[in-house]
Design a protein around this motif. Structure first.
Motif, mmCIF file in Angstrom:
data_model
loop_
_atom_site.group_PDB
_atom_site.id
_atom_site.type_symbol
_atom_site.label_atom_id
_atom_site.label_comp_id
_atom_site.label_asym_id
_atom_site.label_seq_id
_atom_site.Cartn_x
_atom_site.Cartn_y
_atom_site.Cartn_z
ATOM 1 N N ILE A 159 0.827 -0.882 -0.228
ATOM 2 C CA ILE A 159 -0.443 -0.029 -0.110
ATOM 3 C C ILE A 159 0.881 1.488 0.418
ATOM 4 N N SER A 160 2.125 1.209 0.598
ATOM 5 C CA SER A 160 2.941 2.355 1.023
ATOM 6 C C SER A 160 3.721 2.874 -0.431
ATOM 7 N N ALA A 161 3.524 1.395 -1.186
ATOM 8 C CA ALA A 161 5.029 2.300 -2.512
ATOM 9 C C ALA A 161 3.359 2.055 -3.884
ATOM 10 N N SER A 162 2.467 1.888 -3.424
ATOM 11 C CA SER A 162 0.797 2.460 -4.325
ATOM 12 C C SER A 162 1.350 3.577 -4.499
ATOM 13 N N SER A 163 1.678 3.839 -6.374
ATOM 14 C CA SER A 163 0.431 5.615 -6.840
ATOM 15 C C SER A 163 -0.653 5.078 -6.144
ATOM 16 N N PRO A 164 -1.281 6.817 -6.578
ATOM 17 C CA PRO A 164 -2.558 7.447 -6.204
ATOM 18 C C PRO A 164 -3.721 6.668 -6.683
ATOM 19 N N CYS A 165 -4.548 5.739 -6.823
ATOM 20 C CA CYS A 165 -5.588 5.486 -6.881
ATOM 21 C C CYS A 165 -7.003 5.265 -6.483
ATOM 22 N N GLU A 166 -8.027 4.580 -6.581
ATOM 23 C CA GLU A 166 -9.360 4.254 -5.482
ATOM 24 C C GLU A 166 -9.148 3.331 -4.806
ATOM 25 N N ALA A 167 -8.592 1.984 -4.996
ATOM 26 C CA ALA A 167 -8.658 1.087 -4.341
ATOM 27 C C ALA A 167 -7.522 -0.113 -4.972
ATOM 28 N N VAL A 168 -7.179 -0.941 -4.084
ATOM 29 C CA VAL A 168 -6.338 -2.325 -4.721
ATOM 30 C C VAL A 168 -7.227 -2.860 -4.259
ATOM 31 N N TYR A 169 -6.086 -4.533 -5.689
ATOM 32 C CA TYR A 169 -7.031 -5.649 -5.371
ATOM 33 C C TYR A 169 -5.970 -5.817 -4.454
ATOM 34 N N LEU A 170 -6.014 -7.574 -3.393
ATOM 35 C CA LEU A 170 -4.777 -8.028 -2.741
ATOM 36 C C LEU A 170 -4.993 -9.900 -3.395
ATOM 37 N N LEU A 171 -3.798 -10.117 -3.612
ATOM 38 C CA LEU A 171 -3.993 -11.752 -4.110
ATOM 39 C C LEU A 171 -2.380 -12.168 -3.778
ATOM 40 N N PRO A 172 -2.863 -13.186 -3.167
ATOM 41 C CA PRO A 172 -1.606 -13.933 -2.921
ATOM 42 C C PRO A 172 -0.480 -13.709 -4.432
ATOM 43 N N GLY A 173 0.556 -14.599 -4.191
ATOM 44 C CA GLY A 173 1.392 -14.677 -6.129
ATOM 45 C C GLY A 173 1.475 -16.531 -5.864
ATOM 46 N N ASP A 174 0.910 -16.672 -5.526
ATOM 47 C CA ASP A 174 -0.023 -18.453 -5.775
ATOM 48 C C ASP A 174 -1.322 -18.539 -5.896
ATOM 49 N N MET A 175 -1.622 -17.985 -6.276
ATOM 50 C CA MET A 175 -3.152 -17.576 -7.042
ATOM 51 C C MET A 175 -3.440 -17.058 -8.551
ATOM 52 N N PRO A 176 -2.944 -18.011 -9.708
ATOM 53 C CA PRO A 176 -2.712 -17.031 -11.096
ATOM 54 C C PRO A 176 -3.351 -17.208 -11.780
ATOM 55 N N ALA A 177 -5.005 -18.196 -10.710
ATOM 56 C CA ALA A 177 -5.703 -18.343 -12.349
ATOM 57 C C ALA A 177 -7.388 -17.760 -11.821
ATOM 58 N N ILE A 178 -7.798 -16.487 -11.221
ATOM 59 C CA ILE A 178 -8.548 -15.832 -11.128
ATOM 60 C C ILE A 178 -9.189 -15.463 -12.423
ATOM 61 N N HIS A 179 -10.118 -16.032 -13.078
ATOM 62 C CA HIS A 179 -10.904 -14.932 -14.346
ATOM 63 C C HIS A 179 -10.953 -13.378 -13.811
ATOM 64 N N THR A 180 -10.822 -13.030 -15.213
ATOM 65 C CA THR A 180 -11.545 -11.338 -14.492
ATOM 66 C C THR A 180 -12.794 -10.421 -14.537
ATOM 67 N N ARG A 181 -13.530 -11.736 -15.011
ATOM 68 C CA ARG A 181 -14.838 -11.145 -14.751
ATOM 69 C C ARG A 181 -14.995 -11.443 -13.042
ATOM 70 N N THR A 182 -14.005 -11.759 -11.813
ATOM 71 C CA THR A 182 -14.383 -11.994 -11.002
ATOM 72 C C THR A 182 -14.059 -10.604 -10.132
ATOM 73 N N PHE A 183 -13.010 -10.258 -10.888
ATOM 74 C CA PHE A 183 -12.192 -8.774 -10.771
ATOM 75 C C PHE A 183 -13.389 -7.766 -11.261
#
Length: 205
Positions: free
Chosen positions: A91-115
């Motif tokens: 979060i501290s390193a994030s550029s300005p935005c309105e919201a952030v997703y959190l994702l573990p690096g070992d979960m590569p199969a999330i479908h775009t429609r879920t995001f």
């Protein structure tokens, strides 16, 4: 809504026995698939929080992506801290935005429609956090409004992320999804085999 993503990849891969980010699926590293899933969902920037063997990960990825869109942040205390520490660093390193997703690096199969589903729900309900759910159980990736970022950064109590979500419960919404990717990670060899089979079948179909 401008969104960023925080990809959590600082862990030791202790249960898997091999270094998870470098595991291959269809000729591509798992960590690359995770980054790509976020970019496909329209995030502006991904902050990858690294720890164990972090410099190796960075060296393999830094020339693959636009350096302004994939940012590397290090949790130097990865062996003695929990996920919340990495979330705060991201979060501290994030550029300005309105919201952030959190994702573990070992979960590569999330479908775009879920995001997109959790993003749309947050927009409609003005919630502080939105989680996808399967059979009523919360899954990754949650989308976290920057309205509660200061609260997250200031949290020092026991219980980590679980306690934070408990404190924000009245302002969290959930979104039922049908996405097997939300159920699949790579904590063990068996988990990885199941994940790889799923992704290979998806890509092949």
């Amino acid at each position: 809504m401008k969104t960023n993503g925080i990809l959590l990849a600082a862990g030791l891969s202790s249960r898997m026995k091999v270094f998870k980010p470098f595991l291959k699926i269809k000729g591509k590293m798992m960590i690359e698939h995770s980054v790509d899933s976020m970019f496909r969902a329209g995030v502006n920037q991904v902050i990858m929080v690294l720890g164990y063997r972090g410099e190796e990960v960075e060296s393999l990825l830094r020339n693959t992506y636009d350096p302004s869109r994939l940012v590397f942040k290090y949790n130097d205390k990865y062996a003695e801290t929990d996920m919340l520490t990495s979330v705060k660093l991201g979060i501290s390193a994030s550029s300005p935005c309105e919201a952030v997703y959190l994702l573990p690096g070992d979960m590569p199969a999330i479908h775009t429609r879920t995001f997109l589903a959790v993003r749309e729900a947050m927009l409609q309900k003005h919630a502080l956090a939105a989680f996808p759910t399967i059979d009523g159980y919360r899954k990754h990736p949650p989308l976290i409004s920057f309205k509660c970022i200061e609260r997250i950064l200031a949290f020092t109590g026991e219980g980590g992320l679980r306690e934070l979500w408990h404190q924000l419960e009245s302002q969290i919404i959930t979104v039922p999804v049908e996405d097997m990717g939300c159920m699949l990670d790579a904590d063990t060899q068996e988990d990885y085999n199941r994940l790889a089979d799923y992704m290979e079948n998806l890509i092949s179909s």
